[in-house]
Structure formats: C-alpha cells, structure tokens
Scaffold this motif. Sequence first.
Motif, short mmCIF file in Angstrom:
data_model
loop_
_atom_site.label_atom_id
_atom_site.label_comp_id
_atom_site.label_asym_id
_atom_site.label_seq_id
_atom_site.Cartn_x
_atom_site.Cartn_y
_atom_site.Cartn_z
N GLN A 65 0.84 -1.21 0.00
CA GLN A 65 0.00 0.00 0.00
C GLN A 65 0.88 1.26 0.00
OE1 GLN A 65 -3.66 0.17 -0.04
NE2 GLN A 65 -2.93 2.17 -0.73
N SER A 99 2.45 1.69 -3.36
CA SER A 99 1.41 2.16 -4.27
C SER A 99 1.16 3.66 -4.06
CB SER A 99 0.14 1.35 -4.03
OG SER A 99 -0.91 1.87 -4.80
N ARG A 127 0.25 4.69 -12.60
CA ARG A 127 -0.98 4.41 -11.86
C ARG A 127 -1.42 2.96 -12.06
NH1 ARG A 127 -2.93 9.80 -13.42
NH2 ARG A 127 -2.46 11.06 -11.59
N GLY A 172 -1.81 0.34 -8.92
CA GLY A 172 -3.06 -0.37 -8.62
C GLY A 172 -2.86 -1.87 -8.71
N HIS A 223 -3.78 -5.61 -6.31
CA HIS A 223 -4.84 -6.55 -6.69
C HIS A 223 -4.28 -7.82 -7.32
CE1 HIS A 223 -7.44 -3.31 -5.70
NE2 HIS A 223 -6.81 -2.52 -6.53
#
Length: 480
Positions: free
Chosen positions: A63, A66, A111, A115, A119
């Motif tokens: 996280q 990111s 980006r 992301g 995931h």
Amino acid sequence: MEKILNYINGELVEPKNGKYLDNFNPSTGKPYSLIPDSGKEDIDLAVEAAKEAFITWSKTPKQNRSDILMKLADTIEKHFDELVKAESKDNGKPETLAAHVDIPRAPANIRFFAGAILHNSSQMHEMDGAAINYTLRQPVGVAACISPWNLPLYLLTWKIAPAIAAGNTVVAKPSEVTPMTAYLFSKICIEAGLPKGVLNIVHGLGSRTGDPLTTHPDTPIVSFTGGTVTGKHIASVTSPMFKKLSLELGGKNPNIVFSDADFDKAVSFASRAAFTNQGQICLCGSRLFIQEEIYERFRDALVAKASKLIVGDPSEASTNLGAVVSKEHMEKILNKIDLAKVLGGKIILGGDRKILDGNLKDGYYIQPTIIEGLPFDCEVNQEEIFGPVVSIIPFKTEEEVIEMANSTKYGLSASIFTENLSRGHRVAAAIESGVVWINTWLLRDLRIPFGGMKESGLGREGGFKSLEFFTESKNVCVKI
Ligand code: NAD
C-alpha cells in the motif's frame, strides 16, 4: 547550455569523469543541452545505491509503495506542459503528439502498476487434502532498465513502474539521443518524495554506460527496449550470467487490407500506422498489403490523404509530422529510400528531405513517403526502416498475404482490415506476431501481455505479466 545530471541515491550528480556529450534538438539540428558521458564508475555507484535501497523498499508494504507511485504520477501531471515541450524538443515529434500520447501515458503506466500491485493474486494447487502448493512471488533486487528514444518517457515508465511496484529497485539508462524527459522525471521523483536509491538514472552511451549496467553482477534483471542488433548483444552477454531478461525489439509490421474492408477507415488507419511519430513507433505498419480488387483505388486514396499531412514546426498545433530524431537516423532513412529506387521501387509520394525555413532549416525533416512496386522479399520490405516510409504491396489471396506477412525475421505486430469476422480471426491466428489488431491500430490495453515473436523480442510485458517478470516465483508445498 543546460547540463543534464545523473540521478543517483536521490541526488542529481555530475558524471564522475566530468565529461559531457552534446544533446541535439532535431527540429533545428543544433545542440541545446549537455548529457553526461557516464561510465562504469557511475553505474557502480547507482547499483550500490539501489542495492542499499532494496533492503527497505522490498519490505515496504504494498500500500505504501502504491501510494508513493500514485504521488509520482500526480507530480508528472503537475509538470505536464514542461514535459510535453521537453519531449518535443528532444525528439523532434509534434507537441500535440507528445501531449496526446507520450506524456499522458507516463502517469497512466505508473498508476496502472500502483493499482495492480494491490490486486495481484498468486496460484494455489490443492492435493486432495494431503497438501497445498502455493506460489510466492518476491522482488528480485536491482533491475536494469534500458529504453530507446522513440517514446522516451512512455517506455521508461513502462519498465520502471512495474519494477518498483513489485518491490525492486532500479538503475535506468535512457537513450542518449533523448535524455531530457528522463532528467525532468528524476527531478519529479525528488519532488514526489520517492525514497533515495529506489530509482537511479544514469545517462550515457550504450557501449560506455549500458554495457556495464547489463553486465553488472548485481543487476539480476535486465529489461531492454530497443533495436534487434542491440538486443542480440545484450542477450549474448547476460545469458551466461543467468539474468532474467526481457527484450522488446524491432518490427516490420504488416498492415493487411482485404477488399471487403471499411475503405475509408482502412485508409485512415493505414496513414496513421505509417506516419505517426514520423514512422518511429515499433508498431508502425510499414508494409501495407492491399488486395488486388481495391489496390489502385486504395493507393490513390492513401496518397491523397498522406499528401495533406503537414511536415513542419513541432511546436505548431497544425503540424502532423515533425523532425526525425537525429541526423544519422535521417541519413539512414534517406539511404533506404535510395535503395528502394535502386531495387526498382517507384516513389509515389515524398521520398526526400524537407527543408523548412528560418531556424528550422537544418532540422531533420523527411516527407511522408510511399513506395510501390517492390517485391515483398527485398531488403526494403524485410528490414526495419523506422521512418515515415511505407511500402505498398498488392495481394490476391488470404494464403498469399499470410505468407508474405510472415516472411520477415520480425514478429511484433500486425493489423488486419476486413468486415468478414471469420477471416479476421483466421488470419489473426496465422500471423506470426505478438500483437494483432483487427480493424484498428495501436489500441493498447495495459492489461494485455505485450511483446514480439521471432527477432522482435523475448518475453511479454504488460499487466500482470510485467509483475511476474519483475518477481521471482517460489513454490511452497505444505503437507497437511
Ligand atoms: P538502440 O538499440 O540503438 O538503443 C536502445 C537503448 O539501448 C539506448 O538506451 C542505448 O543507449 C542502449 N544501448 C545501446 N547499446 C547498448 C549496449 N551495448 N548495452 C546496453 N545498452 C545499450 O535502439 P534505438 O535506436 O534507441 O530505438 C529504436 C529501436 O527500438 C527500433 O528498432 C524500434 O523498433 C525499437 N523499439 C521497440 C519497441 C518494442 O516495444 N518492441 C518499442 C520502441 C522501440
């Protein structure tokens, strides 16, 4: 003159030897900045910084990685106009193209992987209650990322983003022909707060800067985009070192128009595929196969369309084609056009350098060029030219065009124009290329695996494939 600096361990620094090379503006043919002529000592410092940063970055929660990448993308957008102008000045391409394609794609790349890393999933195989196997994916270490000049920031970020997102650190070497956007990007990394050493950018020549990077014992991953000859060299020096290697190389892409195609759409795409970015996109359709029934009408429509393209000042909004990237490259393209004439080709549009007025008079401009009458297997139709040059070739049958399309050593991309759905799928399956478009060109979904067959490359990048490439997989078997 502005001095471009290396970005090592979070700081902008001079090359250790203090030497610089001229950086030319292709639209004027004049040098306008200086680029570090870095050597092994700069690479060693950058790899050392990246190794040190890897200890923390590889353990930084996804996280947080990111979030930092998202901030980087936002900061690129803050400097959008400056980057557009720099890209155009460095490369010769129209500012409008840089504003619509190259620069927006840089934050989009970042980006996307910021992301994707959140995931991503891994595989699990269960053995009838006796055991489970799962695949653990872990960052590898310092990735060497080497990029070309045609889409400088776009292709640099396409490598850096998945490498960093996956928890590696990077030493990048952008093309010495177009270093400016990478330099601005290093300033953007500092502004965005990218931890020091996570990304290092060392400028210089392929032989003096690239070689020590790809052969460095502490760069276990090498991701390269560029020409096939350079790719072969890199494969030959890195393979005995058992590095993870990805090669995105050249192309000689067929664009196939069947007689049942949507005529106007196919003409429009044929022109775009041939001349966008002065034909300097690895995916450009430089061999245009037209079915006999519509050959003459299509040829004339293409000539009419392409003759309206404006070759001019890259800063003017009305310009369609700017300058090609360098004097050497311009000469190479013009030599290939001369060769086409020697081989019996007829130049039905363009064929020459274009001299503009005023301070653009020494710029490297070439007219959009259409050649007809060359056999499909001659040198001009087999070797990459990488300029605003398209060769048109008639064909009779599906079988014949498949054979001609597959006749080169390359296999990067292809386009097929037909309204016959079955034929579209059938030909797509028979064409030897990593990417096939039906009724379109250059429509990219960042999730799809991207790369070439044959001498167009090794491995696939894009989407989760890139995250796989930039990680090492380990299978863990747990007895229950
Ligand atoms: P190039 O191979 O000359 O250079 C590419 C990069 O490699 C540059 O940064 C260069 O300095 C570096 N390099 C050169 N020699 C090296 C060495 N010995 N060791 C390490 N690095 C070295 O290519 P180019 O002229 O910059 O780019 C144009 C080529 O790139 C075309 O062939 C084009 O088709 C290809 N390309 C392919 C893709 C793709 O995705 N397949 C995308 C863009 C461009």
